[in-house]
Design an enzyme around this catalytic site. Structure first.
Site, PDB file in Angstrom:
ATOM      1  N   HIS A  98      -0.252   4.387  -7.222  1.00  0.00           N
ATOM      2  CA  HIS A  98      -0.181   5.156  -5.986  1.00  0.00           C
ATOM      3  C   HIS A  98       0.098   6.608  -6.322  1.00  0.00           C
ATOM      4  O   HIS A  98       0.818   6.918  -7.282  1.00  0.00           O
ATOM      5  CB  HIS A  98       0.919   4.601  -5.068  1.00  0.00           C
TER       6      HIS A  98
ATOM      7  N   GLU B 299      -2.390  -2.093  -0.923  1.00  0.00           N
ATOM      8  CA  GLU B 299      -3.668  -2.780  -0.785  1.00  0.00           C
ATOM      9  C   GLU B 299      -3.644  -4.188  -1.382  1.00  0.00           C
ATOM     10  O   GLU B 299      -4.305  -5.102  -0.882  1.00  0.00           O
ATOM     11  CB  GLU B 299      -4.779  -1.972  -1.453  1.00  0.00           C
TER      12      GLU B 299
END
Length: 400
Positions: free
Chosen positions: A269, A322
């Site tokens: 991320h 995700e």
């Protein structure tokens, strides 16, 4: 006017572009919040509508306020008849589009036209909030309707007896969800409402700063989210699990992917330097469903981190939202093609809250650029003989 230019990092990284009371992301701590409350706690313990109310109005609703707010959302879901007639054509036009959000951008623009949504510049605070609720409520219905048409089904009508998330699941899957599925998707969607000044949120605020209408700002945000470098695709996390296929292939697949410089979808991320708190929450929800798919996902997560520690010493790479979002959505019957649209159905609430905040500020976003081309002005080169410009047709004044 001060004409002094101020150099900033490429991509505006860590540049404070505005003040917000809506929330913040503290990447080094692995924490983010909506107003004064932990976003993960809200997602785990409160409904989607409660978090929505908090962002719009600044407070968590009491019982009566929540009932009234849910009724207001239900009324705002209706698709105008003119737009309903357009949806089949939009579905056909975007059937093979690589962008899962192309259709809803077209449909949302049509809703704005049908509703006569006015520019933010010309509206008062009450009308702006009404537009925010309208756009946020109708977007999931449009997404589900386009999905139904794309899969050969007739779009279902919203059910007023269902909450926002349950109604969305009903429209997508054709069945009212059980309590566990509703809570799971509600937790994911609540956790996805807002996440700092990411590209799509900033895009929405830039458009809002011009005084454009709220739907235009959301449409721009949807366009930004469609970019592979921003929105990502939770479905690709499942693709990773499908490619690995079995536990004995984890080491081979991960090593080969890292050595060729490939990306392991669902990991890493741009902000978090610790575990993504959304991933931690969703892992727990996924484990509540249980099953071979969940067990394999947990095994892949653990082994990927172990292998990366060996292959890339000093570089931590954790699962992002995700990875387990894909597992949870799959367990709740949401097809892969609707993973990104489901994220958008949640994030539109955050976008509209930011749009309202930006509109109240009233300052247009107008940065400068540093010119790095050839020095100017330079004399125009002589025209090559015989190279005469085409004469533009001139309409006589009386015919204009």
């Amino acid at each position: 006017m001060n004409d002094t230019l101020i150099d900033v990092p490429r991509g505006l990284t860590n540049v404070v572009a505005a003040e917000t009371a809506l929330g913040d992301v503290r990447g080094h701590e692995g924490f983010y919040h909506y107003r004064q409350y932990s976003a993960v706690e809200l997602a785990s313990e409160r409904s989607f509508e409660e978090a929505w109310h908090l962002l719009l109005f600044g407070t968590l609703p009491d019982g009566a306020e929540l009932v009234a707010f849910r009724e207001r959302i239900a009324l705002a879901r209706a698709i105008p008849d003119e737009v309903a007639e357009l949806l089949p054509a939009i579905a056909r036009l975007t059937a093979d589009a690589p962008d899962a959000l192309a259709g809803v951008r077209m449909a949302l623009a049509a809703v704005a036209a049908a509703d006569r949504i006015r520019p933010l510049y010309d509206e008062g605070a009450y009308a702006r909030v009404a537009d925010a609720i309208r756009v946020s409520a109708v977007t999931p219905v449009l997404l589900a309707g386009l999905h139904a048409l794309a899969t050969g089904r007739v779009p279902l009508r919203s059910r007023d007896d269902l909450g926002h998330v349950a109604n969305y699941l009903y429209l997508v899957t054709g069945e009212a969800p059980d309590a566990r599925s509703e809570h799971a998707v509600s937790a994911y969607m609540t956790a996805a409402i807002d996440h700092g000044f990411n590209a799509s949120t900033f895009t929405a605020r830039v458009i809002a700063s011009t005084g454009a209408d709220l739907a235009a700002a959301v449409t721009g945000a949807l366009g930004s989210l469609s970019g592979p470098l921003h929105g990502g695709a939770p479905s690709r996390a499942l693709d990773t699990l499908d490619e690995i296929a079995t536990p004995d292939r984890i080491d081979e697949w991960v090593t080969a992917t890292v050595q060729r410089g490939g990306r392991i979808m669902g990991f890493g991320h741009a902000v978090y330097r610790t575990e993504d708190p959304r991933s931690r929450m969703l892992r727990g929800i996924a484990e509540g469903f249980g099953g071979a798919r969940v067990e394999f996902a947990v095994q892949v997560e653990r082994r990927v981190q172990e292998l990366l520690a060996e292959l890339k010493p000093g570089r931590e790479l954790h699962t992002n939202v995700e990875f387990y979002a894909a597992i949870v959505m799959e367990a709740c019957g949401i097809p892969r093609s609707m993973f990104t649209p489901t994220f958008a159905a949640a994030r539109v609430v955050g976008w509209t809250a930011h749009i309202l905040e930006q509109a109240a500020d009233g300052k247009i976003v107008r940065p400068s650029s540093r010119y790095v081309g050839p020095p100017a002005p330079q004399p125009l080169p002589a025209r090559v003989q015989g190279d005469q410009p085409a004469r533009a047709a001139v309409t006589p004044p009386e015919r204009r």
